[in-house]
Scaffold this active site. Structure first.
Site, PDB file in Angstrom:
ATOM      1  N   ASP A  69       0.920  -1.286   0.022  1.00  0.00           N
ATOM      2  CA  ASP A  69       0.004   0.485  -0.418  1.00  0.00           C
ATOM      3  C   ASP A  69       0.733   0.976   0.252  1.00  0.00           C
ATOM      4  O   ASP A  69       2.154   1.345   0.704  1.00  0.00           O
ATOM      5  CB  ASP A  69      -0.874   0.483   0.889  1.00  0.00           C
ATOM      6  CG  ASP A  69      -1.760   0.950   1.516  1.00  0.00           C
ATOM      7  OD1 ASP A  69      -1.803   2.129   1.210  1.00  0.00           O
ATOM      8  OD2 ASP A  69      -3.187   0.934   2.099  1.00  0.00           O
ATOM      9  N   VAL A  70       0.927   1.655  -1.560  1.00  0.00           N
ATOM     10  CA  VAL A  70       1.455   3.096  -1.591  1.00  0.00           C
ATOM     11  C   VAL A  70       1.875   4.678  -0.726  1.00  0.00           C
ATOM     12  O   VAL A  70       2.319   4.832   0.280  1.00  0.00           O
ATOM     13  CB  VAL A  70       1.012   3.482  -2.760  1.00  0.00           C
ATOM     14  CG1 VAL A  70       2.060   3.379  -3.377  1.00  0.00           C
ATOM     15  CG2 VAL A  70       0.438   4.564  -2.017  1.00  0.00           C
ATOM     16  N   ASN A  96       1.452   5.719 -10.533  1.00  0.00           N
ATOM     17  CA  ASN A  96       0.113   5.630 -10.594  1.00  0.00           C
ATOM     18  C   ASN A  96      -0.654   4.665  -9.644  1.00  0.00           C
ATOM     19  O   ASN A  96      -1.442   5.121 -10.024  1.00  0.00           O
ATOM     20  CB  ASN A  96      -0.037   4.391 -11.676  1.00  0.00           C
ATOM     21  CG  ASN A  96      -2.006   3.941 -12.444  1.00  0.00           C
ATOM     22  OD1 ASN A  96      -1.780   4.529 -12.823  1.00  0.00           O
ATOM     23  ND2 ASN A  96      -1.624   3.221 -11.693  1.00  0.00           N
ATOM     24  N   TYR A 162     -10.679  13.400  -5.074  1.00  0.00           N
ATOM     25  CA  TYR A 162     -10.029  13.136  -6.528  1.00  0.00           C
ATOM     26  C   TYR A 162      -9.603  14.751  -7.119  1.00  0.00           C
ATOM     27  O   TYR A 162      -8.141  14.365  -7.290  1.00  0.00           O
ATOM     28  CB  TYR A 162     -10.895  12.321  -6.484  1.00  0.00           C
ATOM     29  CG  TYR A 162      -9.783  11.587  -8.429  1.00  0.00           C
ATOM     30  CD1 TYR A 162      -9.754  10.346  -7.495  1.00  0.00           C
ATOM     31  CD2 TYR A 162     -10.253  12.385  -9.254  1.00  0.00           C
ATOM     32  CE1 TYR A 162      -8.702   9.538  -9.062  1.00  0.00           C
ATOM     33  CE2 TYR A 162      -9.607  11.437 -10.362  1.00  0.00           C
ATOM     34  CZ  TYR A 162      -8.632  10.929 -10.173  1.00  0.00           C
ATOM     35  OH  TYR A 162      -7.838   9.503 -10.738  1.00  0.00           O
ATOM     36  N   LYS A 166      -5.064  15.018  -7.115  1.00  0.00           N
ATOM     37  CA  LYS A 166      -3.778  15.252  -8.838  1.00  0.00           C
ATOM     38  C   LYS A 166      -3.792  16.794  -9.007  1.00  0.00           C
ATOM     39  O   LYS A 166      -2.849  16.328  -9.450  1.00  0.00           O
ATOM     40  CB  LYS A 166      -5.388  14.289  -9.956  1.00  0.00           C
ATOM     41  CG  LYS A 166      -5.871  13.397  -9.555  1.00  0.00           C
ATOM     42  CD  LYS A 166      -4.690  12.443  -9.246  1.00  0.00           C
ATOM     43  CE  LYS A 166      -5.327  10.780  -9.391  1.00  0.00           C
ATOM     44  NZ  LYS A 166      -4.278   9.664  -9.536  1.00  0.00           N
TER      45      LYS A 166
END
Length: 270
Positions: A69-70, A96, A162, A166
């Site tokens: 899990d990043v 990603n 989200y 980003k």
């Protein structure tokens, strides 16, 4: 190796792709392996990562899979050590991994806000810290490609944290491009437009919605994970060696189509 592989000159390079168990990440891992890179397929869903890595190996490529899990620093430290031992120091990192929790900001729970930011933004930072350290230690020129989104450029109501994450990822990439330049490491982003992936597939289940979305795209088709994989491979390669701090919109022209939505009247004769 095909002609594209020779052109990109990525053969033998160690590439790490996060969120590579499906969608854009999986397509990118396959593409990089196809042009000769050794790929570490990282995903929090271990079985999905293993399946992609096995597919690459069966096709004659070089790949390993790692469950991580990043947003977990300890898991990433273990992942970095595994890559170093199994493949060598990382030379290309593709950030990603991402999650989406769609909801209006005023009703968005703190837990969902934190989860999206921890994966999409903080996770990219944590991955960069551990894998850029390998590039610096080995004195290798490297490339980092962050997968953003068109929602980081154009606000999409109801997308929760989200688009915010980003947009932050885009600035993170630009800051890294300056801080890592003295080490010969480039940092760029790609921002997909409307792309059908497991993360977005729910939006295309209604044929009318899918058709309306496609009609918005000047290229007259939806994006595919392979479209992003090609752009990422280019930015990862020495062919993009003088490109850093950029955010490439890979959207079939969607971002350029705003003004064509404005109603217009016939131009009067002069």
């Amino acid at each position: 190796m095909d002609q594209e592989g020779n052109w990109l000159a990525l053969s033998g390079r160690v590439c790490v792709v996060t969120g590579a168990g499906s969608g854009i990440g999986a397509a990118t891992a396959r593409h990089l392996a196809a042009v000769g890179a050794a790929v570490a397929v990282i995903d929090r869903h271990g079985e999905a990562a293993a399946a992609v890595a096995a597919e690459i190996v069966q096709s004659g490529g070089s790949a390993i899979s790692i469950t991580a899990d990043v947003s977990d620093p300890e898991a990433l430290a273990h992942a970095a050590a595994t890559v170093l031992q199994a493949l060598g120091p990382c030379q290309v990192l593709v950030n990603n991994a991402g999650v989406l929790r769609g909801e209006a900001l005023l009703s968005l729970s703190l837990a969902d806000w934190n989860q999206v930011l921890s994966v999409n933004l903080t996770g990219a930072l944590l991955c960069t810290q551990v894998f850029a350290a390998q590039m610096i230690e080995a004195k290798l020129a490297g490339s980092i490609v962050h997968v953003g989104s068109i929602t980081g450029h154009h606000p999409l109501p109801g997308s929760g944290a989200y688009g915010v994450s980003k947009a932050g990822l885009g600035m993170l990439s630009r800051m890294l491009s300056l801080e890592l330049a003295p080490h010969g490491i480039r940092s760029n982003a790609v921002s997909p437009g409307l792309v059908r992936t497991p993360l977005t597939e729910h939006s295309y289940q209604d044929p009318a919605v899918a058709q309306a979305r496609q009609a918005m795209v000047p290229a007259a088709r939806m994006g595919l994970p392979a479209d992003l994989a090609s752009a990422i491979a280019f930015l990862a390669s020495d062919r993009a060696g003088y490109i850093t701090g950029q955010d490439l919109l890979v959207d079939g022209g969607l971002g350029q189509g705003l003004l064509r939505k404005i109603p217009s009247a016939p131009t009067p004769a002069v």
